[in-house]
Design a protein around this motif. Structure first.
Motif, PDB file in Angstrom:
ATOM      1  N   ASN A 289       0.849  -1.195   0.000  1.00 53.66           N
ATOM      2  CA  ASN A 289       0.000   0.000   0.000  1.00 53.66           C
ATOM      3  C   ASN A 289       0.878   1.236   0.000  1.00 53.66           C
ATOM      4  O   ASN A 289       1.794   1.352   0.817  1.00 53.66           O
ATOM      5  CB  ASN A 289      -0.880  -0.031   1.242  1.00 53.66           C
ATOM      6  N   LYS A 290       0.592   2.178  -0.882  1.00 51.38           N
ATOM      7  CA  LYS A 290       1.443   3.363  -0.988  1.00 51.38           C
ATOM      8  C   LYS A 290       1.289   4.287   0.212  1.00 51.38           C
ATOM      9  O   LYS A 290       2.230   4.979   0.582  1.00 51.38           O
ATOM     10  CB  LYS A 290       1.194   4.100  -2.298  1.00 51.38           C
TER      11      LYS A 290
ATOM     12  N   ALA B 213       3.510   2.812   2.859  1.00 51.82           N
ATOM     13  CA  ALA B 213       4.899   3.095   2.497  1.00 51.82           C
ATOM     14  C   ALA B 213       5.257   4.548   2.801  1.00 51.82           C
ATOM     15  O   ALA B 213       6.338   4.836   3.330  1.00 51.82           O
ATOM     16  CB  ALA B 213       5.135   2.792   1.022  1.00 51.82           C
TER      17      ALA B 213
ATOM     18  N   HIS C  14      10.789   1.750   5.169  1.00 47.34           N
ATOM     19  CA  HIS C  14       9.888   1.791   4.008  1.00 47.34           C
ATOM     20  C   HIS C  14      10.499   1.071   2.815  1.00 47.34           C
ATOM     21  O   HIS C  14       9.805   0.457   2.021  1.00 47.34           O
ATOM     22  CB  HIS C  14       9.540   3.235   3.650  1.00 47.34           C
TER      23      HIS C  14
ATOM     24  N   LEU D 135       8.930  -2.240   0.800  1.00 49.76           N
ATOM     25  CA  LEU D 135       8.684  -2.278  -0.643  1.00 49.76           C
ATOM     26  C   LEU D 135       9.569  -3.286  -1.379  1.00 49.76           C
ATOM     27  O   LEU D 135       9.515  -3.376  -2.595  1.00 49.76           O
ATOM     28  CB  LEU D 135       8.887  -0.881  -1.242  1.00 49.76           C
TER      29      LEU D 135
ATOM     30  N   TYR E 250       5.815   8.680  -3.137  1.00 56.77           N
ATOM     31  CA  TYR E 250       4.792   7.640  -3.021  1.00 56.77           C
ATOM     32  C   TYR E 250       3.391   8.258  -3.045  1.00 56.77           C
ATOM     33  O   TYR E 250       2.475   7.712  -3.656  1.00 56.77           O
ATOM     34  CB  TYR E 250       4.956   6.825  -1.740  1.00 56.77           C
TER      35      TYR E 250
ATOM     36  N   ASN F 211      -1.748   5.182  -8.380  1.00 53.95           N
ATOM     37  CA  ASN F 211      -1.856   3.808  -7.880  1.00 53.95           C
ATOM     38  C   ASN F 211      -1.352   2.808  -8.914  1.00 53.95           C
ATOM     39  O   ASN F 211      -0.704   1.820  -8.571  1.00 53.95           O
ATOM     40  CB  ASN F 211      -3.302   3.479  -7.520  1.00 53.95           C
TER      41      ASN F 211
ATOM     42  N   PHE G  90       2.435   2.902  -8.961  1.00 54.25           N
ATOM     43  CA  PHE G  90       2.938   2.303  -7.732  1.00 54.25           C
ATOM     44  C   PHE G  90       2.852   0.780  -7.805  1.00 54.25           C
ATOM     45  O   PHE G  90       3.811   0.083  -7.489  1.00 54.25           O
ATOM     46  CB  PHE G  90       2.148   2.824  -6.529  1.00 54.25           C
ATOM     47  N   ASP G  91       1.684   0.276  -8.238  1.00 52.82           N
ATOM     48  CA  ASP G  91       1.504  -1.173  -8.350  1.00 52.82           C
ATOM     49  C   ASP G  91       2.487  -1.774  -9.348  1.00 52.82           C
ATOM     50  O   ASP G  91       3.048  -2.842  -9.101  1.00 52.82           O
ATOM     51  CB  ASP G  91       0.072  -1.514  -8.777  1.00 52.82           C
TER      52      ASP G  91
ATOM     53  N   TYR H  77       6.152  -1.617  -7.699  1.00 51.41           N
ATOM     54  CA  TYR H  77       6.433  -2.357  -6.473  1.00 51.41           C
ATOM     55  C   TYR H  77       5.695  -3.690  -6.361  1.00 51.41           C
ATOM     56  O   TYR H  77       5.605  -4.256  -5.276  1.00 51.41           O
ATOM     57  CB  TYR H  77       6.135  -1.481  -5.270  1.00 51.41           C
TER      58      TYR H  77
END
Length: 150
Positions: free
Chosen positions: A81-82, A85, A98, A102, A135, A140, A143-144, A147
């Motif tokens: 989850n950002k 993080a 963090h 990740l 972050y 989203n 980010f997905d 990571y």
């Protein structure tokens, strides 16, 4: 001959067709003989010449409707989850927690070791703050993709 589109390079428009004879055939945008663009999984009819597919046409689906396009492959969803993080980066960031969260173990160890010195704290503090902001600003989807676990 009939076959199915295996792939298309979005930049060049070149693609690959798997023929019903078990062979693969290359095609270029000039070989695509109708409006629209080829899509992965699309059933096609074409003329084979060597390893080339010429005059490539999409096959109509049942009922005369254009062939259904397969959806693009989904990008991997992250189990991380950002927000978590970002909070870890804000509150425990100088320790690199963090980064461990990740899966970036190498940089997490570097931050942890650097924190043992005063000069290292002056470096890891802004580093962690920048990571937290990154972050939160990152979409989203990005980010997905960045990571997700392999």
């Amino acid at each position: 001959m009939r076959g199915q589109v295996l792939g298309v390079d979005q930049r060049t428009g070149e693609g690959l067709v798997a023929g019903d004879d078990g062979r693969r055939y290359r095609f270029t945008p000039e070989d695509w003989a109708q409006r629209g663009e080829p899509a992965i999984g699309l059933h096609v009819d074409f003329e084979a010449e060597g390893d080339r597919a010429l005059s490539v046409f999409a096959m109509p689906a049942a009922g005369g409707v254009a062939a259904a396009r397969h959806p693009a492959p989904r990008e991997p969803a992250s189990d991380r989850n950002k927000i978590v993080a970002a909070l870890l980066a804000l509150f425990l960031g100088t320790l690199g927690i963090h980064r461990f969260y990740l899966g970036r173990t190498g940089s997490g160890v570097v931050m942890l070791v650097m924190t043992l010195t005063v000069v290292g704290m002056l470096v890891t503090g802004p580093w962690a703050l920048i990571d937290a902001i990154r972050y939160l600003v990152m979409s989203n989807r990005e980010f997905d993709a960045r990571y997700a676990r392999d």
